[in-house]
Design an enzyme around this catalytic site. Structure first.
Site, mmCIF file in Angstrom:
data_model
loop_
_atom_site.group_PDB
_atom_site.id
_atom_site.type_symbol
_atom_site.label_atom_id
_atom_site.label_comp_id
_atom_site.label_asym_id
_atom_site.label_seq_id
_atom_site.Cartn_x
_atom_site.Cartn_y
_atom_site.Cartn_z
ATOM 1 N N ARG A 139 1.008 -1.327 -0.138
ATOM 2 C CA ARG A 139 0.141 0.105 0.590
ATOM 3 C C ARG A 139 1.101 0.930 -0.199
ATOM 4 O O ARG A 139 1.365 1.692 1.280
ATOM 5 C CB ARG A 139 -0.779 -0.183 1.184
ATOM 6 C CG ARG A 139 -2.293 -1.483 0.627
ATOM 7 C CD ARG A 139 -3.279 -0.907 1.974
ATOM 8 N NE ARG A 139 -3.964 -0.101 1.579
ATOM 9 C CZ ARG A 139 -5.162 -0.286 1.210
ATOM 10 N NH1 ARG A 139 -5.624 -0.847 0.621
ATOM 11 N NH2 ARG A 139 -5.920 1.054 1.310
ATOM 12 N N CYS A 257 -22.741 -11.238 1.901
ATOM 13 C CA CYS A 257 -22.831 -11.231 0.455
ATOM 14 C C CYS A 257 -22.295 -12.718 -0.687
ATOM 15 O O CYS A 257 -22.364 -14.134 -0.969
ATOM 16 C CB CYS A 257 -22.915 -10.751 -0.999
ATOM 17 S SG CYS A 257 -21.197 -9.783 -1.299
ATOM 18 N N CYS A 263 -26.818 -13.538 -4.646
ATOM 19 C CA CYS A 263 -25.988 -12.435 -4.183
ATOM 20 C C CYS A 263 -26.970 -12.012 -5.392
ATOM 21 O O CYS A 263 -28.489 -11.856 -5.144
ATOM 22 C CB CYS A 263 -24.383 -11.832 -5.265
ATOM 23 S SG CYS A 263 -24.381 -13.164 -6.125
ATOM 24 N N CYS A 278 -22.193 -5.447 -9.642
ATOM 25 C CA CYS A 278 -21.789 -5.904 -8.058
ATOM 26 C C CYS A 278 -20.283 -5.391 -8.177
ATOM 27 O O CYS A 278 -19.505 -4.766 -9.006
ATOM 28 C CB CYS A 278 -21.105 -7.355 -8.759
ATOM 29 S SG CYS A 278 -19.930 -7.954 -6.657
ATOM 30 N N ASP A 279 -19.913 -4.536 -8.338
ATOM 31 C CA ASP A 279 -18.481 -4.049 -7.223
ATOM 32 C C ASP A 279 -17.427 -5.673 -8.374
ATOM 33 O O ASP A 279 -16.608 -4.619 -8.444
ATOM 34 C CB ASP A 279 -18.572 -4.182 -5.564
ATOM 35 C CG ASP A 279 -16.886 -3.076 -5.409
ATOM 36 O OD1 ASP A 279 -16.541 -1.803 -6.355
ATOM 37 O OD2 ASP A 279 -16.204 -3.681 -4.612
ATOM 38 N N CYS A 320 -19.858 -29.260 -4.238
ATOM 39 C CA CYS A 320 -20.547 -28.527 -3.107
ATOM 40 C C CYS A 320 -21.689 -28.137 -2.737
ATOM 41 O O CYS A 320 -21.604 -28.248 -1.464
ATOM 42 C CB CYS A 320 -20.271 -26.779 -3.874
ATOM 43 S SG CYS A 320 -18.541 -25.935 -4.441
ATOM 44 N N CYS A 329 -20.910 -22.112 3.767
ATOM 45 C CA CYS A 329 -19.868 -21.356 2.438
ATOM 46 C C CYS A 329 -20.519 -21.110 0.911
ATOM 47 O O CYS A 329 -20.372 -19.778 0.746
ATOM 48 C CB CYS A 329 -19.075 -22.274 2.258
ATOM 49 S SG CYS A 329 -18.029 -22.124 1.083
ATOM 50 N N CYS A 352 -11.116 -22.765 -1.894
ATOM 51 C CA CYS A 352 -12.164 -24.570 -1.138
ATOM 52 C C CYS A 352 -11.887 -24.334 -0.041
ATOM 53 O O CYS A 352 -12.086 -24.438 0.539
ATOM 54 C CB CYS A 352 -12.608 -25.160 -2.531
ATOM 55 S SG CYS A 352 -13.503 -26.565 -1.706
#
Length: 426
Positions: A139, A257, A263, A278-279, A320, A329, A352
């Protein structure tokens, strides 16, 4: 346009991807390529007004959360946010409330900024990657200079003005190998709310960058921090991931989310009014409209946006769907689901293995805390329970002499077995 039945979030980027930092893992700086050369990356007054009005109209109320994101939203200066407050007051129905959240790198914050944020009850999120040697590795500002000293100064200023900021720490190849050092840095600085965000940075070849956290390192980090937190710090620090897990174990839906089943209720709006799914999906194929011409209530419930949100659930590979930790999850964030499953199906999360390790590790603790909560007892009571249990478990080891049978049950004498490696709990 009537309000939506379900609340939603908008990540507003009034300065687009423009920032005064050049973080090595930032996924948003490159979004300048979406716009023509010479673009003026600043939200115009008419776009700002359209956004504030449309979001208030679309919200079920009576509390509305505005999130100001970036880039670096503080670069717009205080006058922009004074304008925001004025517009919210103009369009807000009686007895409704707006809560503003400023997500900042902190470099520009000073006493004037903090006084304004405190006066108008802004929630503030500030990004810090732990101690200086980790933070400054990634940063830096646009001149390549370290920023840790300036950011920790901003943290102290916010606290001095009565603002307890939400601190975001990324998990990278730099920070993840040092969970205790990173975690204790935040404790030492009086942080009361902490979020860990794993960095998964894709490369052009389809892999991940050297800065990306590995699944194993992320899992080890979260498990180590959880073990510290649940034994010592539950009463003084909220860790977002742990709090969200508690919601799930209590049978509540996750508000985060990445952990939710579907979502699509977190939009992103760019400086020009363009609205995206979405962002993390600010891409031309996920542009769903413009706030200057389209009502936000219509956009968030549009068929293409609903399909975007349902794809998270519907695209899960079979492994999943059969996983023991699916309920907590839910496959993780769609942006990270680019790995093949063991049977070759698409859509397994890169993270995962780390998430599975973490969720399995915390399961017995979460089950106990959920039981305490259902019995109307404070969940922090588990701290005392663990202290008593571990003291009892320690007693045979603490009392054993060199020639006693080893408490491990091997049948050998303590001195010829575990004495050399035994370390009493502090």
């Amino acid at each position: 346009m009537p309000a939506t039945a379900t609340p939603f979030v908008v990540m507003a980027k009034p300065l687009g991807p423009i920032c005064n930092l050049n973080c090595g893992y930032c996924y948003y700086l490159g979004k300048t390529s979406l716009f023509p050369a010479g673009e003026r990356f600043r939200m115009a007054d008419e776009v700002l007004e359209a956004y504030v009005r449309s979001f208030i109209e679309a919200s079920p109320g009576p509390i509305i959360h505005f999130v100001w994101h970036g880039g670096e939203p503080a670069l717009l200066g205080l006058d922009f946010y004074r304008k925001v407050i004025g517009l919210q007051e103009r369009y807000l129905p009686p007895e409704w409330t707006c809560i503003n959240n400023l997500q900042t790198n902190g470099v520009l914050l000073d006493d004037e900024w903090c006084a304004f944020l405190a006066e108008h009850r802004f929630h503030v999120g500030i990004s810090i990657d732990g101690p200086a040697r980790f933070h400054d590795a990634c940063r830096v500002d646009n001149a390549g200079r370290p920023t840790h000293q300036r950011v920790t100064r901003a943290l102290r200023l916010l606290q001095r003005h009565g603002i307890e900021p939400d601190v975001l720490c990324t998990l990278t190849a730099v920070t993840a190998p040092h969970p205790q050092e990173v975690y204790r840095f935040f404790l030492d600085h009086g942080v009361t709310w902490l979020q860990f965000l794993p960095v998964v940075q894709r490369t052009q070849g389809g892999g991940v960058s050297e800065l990306s956290v590995t699944p194993e390192a992320m899992g080890d980090f979260l498990c180590t921090v959880f073990d510290e937190w649940i034994r010592h710090d539950m009463r003084r620090l909220v860790v977002q991931t742990f709090a969200e897990c508690m919601n799930v174990w209590l049978g509540r839906p996750a508000s985060l989310c990445t952990m939710a089943e579907t979502c699509g209720r977190a939009l992103a709006i760019e400086h020009d009014g363009s609205v995206y799914s979405c962002d993390h999906f600010v891409e031309s194929e996920h542009r769903i409209g413009n706030v200057s011409t389209d009502a936000l209530a219509m956009l968030v419930d549009a068929p293409e946006q609903v399909a975007f949100g349902l794809a998270k659930r519907d695209g899960l590979p079979d492994c999943c769907k059969e996983c023991a930790v699916l309920a907590v999850c839910n496959g993780g964030c769609p942006k990270d689901r680019f790995m093949p499953a063991p049977n070759g199906q698409e859509g397994l999360s890169y993270l995962c293995a780390g998430y599975r390790q973490f969720y399995e590790h915390i399961s017995p603790y979460m089950e106990r805390m959920a039981a305490l909560a259902r019995n109307r007892k404070p969940v922090s009571g588990i701290m005392t329970e663990l202290k008593l249990k571990e003291a009892a478990d320690e007693e045979p080891w603490r009392m054993a002499s060199r020639n006693d049978p080893c408490p491990c049950g091997s049948g050998r004498k303590f001195k010829r077995c575990c004495l050399s490696t035994y370390r009493p709990r502090l």
